[in-house]
Design an enzyme around this catalytic site. Structure first.
Site, PDB file in Angstrom:
ATOM      1  N   GLU A  34      44.162 -15.076  28.459  1.00  0.00           N
ATOM      2  CA  GLU A  34      44.951 -14.571  27.319  1.00  0.00           C
ATOM      3  C   GLU A  34      44.189 -14.746  26.015  1.00  0.00           C
ATOM      4  O   GLU A  34      43.622 -15.813  25.755  1.00  0.00           O
ATOM      5  CB  GLU A  34      46.280 -15.331  27.274  1.00  0.00           C
ATOM      6  CG  GLU A  34      47.449 -14.466  26.884  1.00  0.00           C
ATOM      7  CD  GLU A  34      47.744 -13.393  27.933  1.00  0.00           C
ATOM      8  OE1 GLU A  34      47.295 -12.240  27.739  1.00  0.00           O
ATOM      9  OE2 GLU A  34      48.423 -13.707  28.912  1.00  0.00           O
ATOM     10  N   ASP A  37      40.295 -10.994  25.663  1.00  0.00           N
ATOM     11  CA  ASP A  37      39.704  -9.636  25.766  1.00  0.00           C
ATOM     12  C   ASP A  37      38.942  -9.237  24.509  1.00  0.00           C
ATOM     13  O   ASP A  37      37.830  -8.704  24.595  1.00  0.00           O
ATOM     14  CB  ASP A  37      40.744  -8.568  26.183  1.00  0.00           C
ATOM     15  CG  ASP A  37      41.892  -8.344  25.224  1.00  0.00           C
ATOM     16  OD1 ASP A  37      42.065  -9.145  24.264  1.00  0.00           O
ATOM     17  OD2 ASP A  37      42.636  -7.357  25.423  1.00  0.00           O
ATOM     18  N   GLY A 121      58.402  -4.418  23.975  1.00  0.00           N
ATOM     19  CA  GLY A 121      58.194  -5.598  23.126  1.00  0.00           C
ATOM     20  C   GLY A 121      58.232  -6.908  23.884  1.00  0.00           C
ATOM     21  O   GLY A 121      58.353  -7.975  23.295  1.00  0.00           O
ATOM     22  N   ALA A 122      58.096  -6.840  25.210  1.00  0.00           N
ATOM     23  CA  ALA A 122      58.230  -8.046  26.030  1.00  0.00           C
ATOM     24  C   ALA A 122      56.883  -8.612  26.452  1.00  0.00           C
ATOM     25  O   ALA A 122      56.816  -9.606  27.146  1.00  0.00           O
ATOM     26  CB  ALA A 122      59.064  -7.726  27.269  1.00  0.00           C
ATOM     27  N   LEU A 124      54.708  -6.752  28.242  1.00  0.00           N
ATOM     28  CA  LEU A 124      54.365  -6.146  29.534  1.00  0.00           C
ATOM     29  C   LEU A 124      53.685  -4.782  29.345  1.00  0.00           C
ATOM     30  O   LEU A 124      53.619  -3.972  30.266  1.00  0.00           O
ATOM     31  CB  LEU A 124      55.615  -6.002  30.414  1.00  0.00           C
ATOM     32  CG  LEU A 124      56.359  -7.313  30.734  1.00  0.00           C
ATOM     33  CD1 LEU A 124      57.596  -7.029  31.578  1.00  0.00           C
ATOM     34  CD2 LEU A 124      55.458  -8.314  31.454  1.00  0.00           C
ATOM     35  N   ASP A 171      45.020  -4.197  28.218  1.00  0.00           N
ATOM     36  CA  ASP A 171      46.231  -3.498  28.651  1.00  0.00           C
ATOM     37  C   ASP A 171      45.904  -2.124  29.217  1.00  0.00           C
ATOM     38  O   ASP A 171      46.353  -1.743  30.294  1.00  0.00           O
ATOM     39  CB  ASP A 171      47.221  -3.363  27.483  1.00  0.00           C
ATOM     40  CG  ASP A 171      47.576  -4.719  26.883  1.00  0.00           C
ATOM     41  OD1 ASP A 171      47.261  -5.739  27.514  1.00  0.00           O
ATOM     42  OD2 ASP A 171      48.162  -4.731  25.789  1.00  0.00           O
TER      43      ASP A 171
HETATM   44  C1  GLA Z   1      48.068  -7.951  23.662  1.00  0.00           C
HETATM   45  C2  GLA Z   1      46.873  -7.066  23.403  1.00  0.00           C
HETATM   46  C3  GLA Z   1      45.764  -7.331  24.424  1.00  0.00           C
HETATM   47  C4  GLA Z   1      45.450  -8.822  24.531  1.00  0.00           C
HETATM   48  C5  GLA Z   1      46.717  -9.644  24.666  1.00  0.00           C
HETATM   49  C6  GLA Z   1      46.461 -11.130  24.601  1.00  0.00           C
HETATM   50  O1  GLA Z   1      48.660  -7.618  24.881  1.00  0.00           O
HETATM   51  O2  GLA Z   1      47.249  -5.715  23.459  1.00  0.00           O
HETATM   52  O3  GLA Z   1      44.623  -6.582  24.080  1.00  0.00           O
HETATM   53  O4  GLA Z   1      44.693  -9.244  23.438  1.00  0.00           O
HETATM   54  O5  GLA Z   1      47.673  -9.316  23.664  1.00  0.00           O
HETATM   55  O6  GLA Z   1      45.716 -11.534  25.692  1.00  0.00           O
END
Ligand code: GLA
Length: 378
Positions: A34, A37, A121-122, A124, A171
């Protein structure tokens, strides 16, 4: 009725014929890795069986007409004259048209009905699901080649340049490239992927705290700048280039806040690579422990959890059959993810639901997820 049937049926009612194509794109849950990226690091997400669907057919002109079942609203725009407005869901569609044309593609118009069940907004990635489903729709009617990584990069540009969010590539990469039954270890520097089979001895449970992030954009961008400051201090392109040993040698020279931010990213990269190894080896105890450590690091060093996330994670970890639990996504609210013994998943879900409701007064949504395929034409 399934979501697919709903968008098909609504299409028929609205446009008087059956759609000529149906596309879908999944949401995602990140198992570990987390805020790594945008530091050129590693992530280990799965695409999930919560999806955005579009039933569509091409048009003769260069107009796009889409009805959203979730918003109960329609949108219509001309491909030749795109301008930004704040219609929320509609901006993702226009942004996709813009970015594909910027990339040199000639687009055709289409009309369609869109509907989904990725909670918004969760954490996901409901927005990446809308982007990749829209890109698949354009690719289908316009005969564009479909390369998941190239499309993921374009989806990221929609976020960064059309929506103004400085997010990383995770994502869109998992939503475009997800593999059924597998997590993907993604190297966010060169975008190479390794599909790692999900061990049969555990299921993935999403725990939605029901809290939604506020002011997340500014906090997210602030974390990014702190990571960039740390990378400059080490004289590297990104924190990905600093390993745990080199960090330990010089961390005392860093400003205390930047030190904690960097420590999270550097240790999280290491944990993510280890987690993929543990998954391959079927070592669920180790995998769960790494997830626990990830949450603690996000809570104490990166400071992107909230009370609700910390509570649900603590409750989850105390349940029998839970290997590990952590927040997932950007943080500040939204969802946690837990790894649970299959036979104990129902009891786990029931118990966490009851205890969390009692502790916080919020009602969570807890469900077992399957690892799904990335964006596709069905
Ligand atoms: C969001 C961003 C991703 C990543 C996460 C944290 O989902 O869209 O690019 O940085 O936060 O890991």
């Amino acid at each position: 009725m399934t979501l697919r049937e709903q968008v098909e049926q609504d299409f028929h009612t609205r446009f008087g014929a059956a759609p000529t194509a149906v596309v879908r794109a999944p949401g995602r849950v990140n198992l570990i890795g987390e805020h790594t990226d945008y530091n050129d690091g590693f992530v280990l997400p799965i695409a999930i069986d919560r999806e955005v669907w579009i039933a569509l057919r091409p048009r003769e002109d260069r107009r796009v007409v889409v009805h959203s079942l979730d918003y109960g609203a329609s949108l219509s725009f001309e491909l030749g004259s795109l301008s930004r407005a704040r219609t929320e869901w509609g901006e993702y569609l226009k942004g996709c048209a813009w970015v594909l044309q910027e990339a040199g593609h000639t687009l055709k118009g289409w009309e369609g009905v869109m509907g989904g069940d990725v909670p918004r907004g969760a954490g996901l990635s409901s927005s990446a699901a809308v982007e990749l489903a829209t890109q698949r729709a354009f690719a289908t009617v316009s005969g564009l080649p479909w390369q998941p990584a190239a499309m993921a990069l374009l989806g990221q540009r929609v976020e960064n340049q059309w929506m103004g969010l400085n997010s990383g590539i995770m994502d869109q990469m998992i939503v475009a490239g997800g593999r059924s039954g597998h997590a993907l270890l993604i190297d966010c520097r060169d975008l190479s992927l390794q599909a790692v089979p999900l061990p049969t001895g555990a299921v993935v449970v999403v725990l939605d705290t029901g809290t939604r992030r506020g002011l997340v954009d500014s906090a997210y961008n602030e974390r990014r700048s702190q990571c960039e400051a740390a990378a400059r201090f080490f004289g590297v392109k990104a924190l990905r280039d600093v390993d745990v040993g080199s960090f330990a040698k010089r961390e005392h020279e860093l400003d205390p806040l930047v030190r904690r931010r960097a420590r999270h990213v550097i240790t999280e990269n290491d944990r993510t690579v280890q987690a993929a190894e543990a998954m391959r080896a079927g070592d669920l105890t180790r995998l769960g422990r790494l997830m626990d450590e990830s949450h603690d690091s996000l809570r104490d060093d990166f400071e992107v959890t909230n009370e609700a996330l910390d509570t649900i994670v603590r409750l989850a970890r105390a349940e029998p059959g839970c290997f590990g639990a952590r927040m997932t996504g950007a943080g500040f609210g939204g969802c946690a993810v837990a790894l649970v013994t299959p036979g104990q998943a129902d009891a786990f879900v029931g118990s966490v639901h009851a205890k969390y409701t009692q502790a916080t007064g919020n009602t969570p949504q807890c469900y077992v997820c399957q690892a799904a395929e990335g964006a596709s034409v069905v």
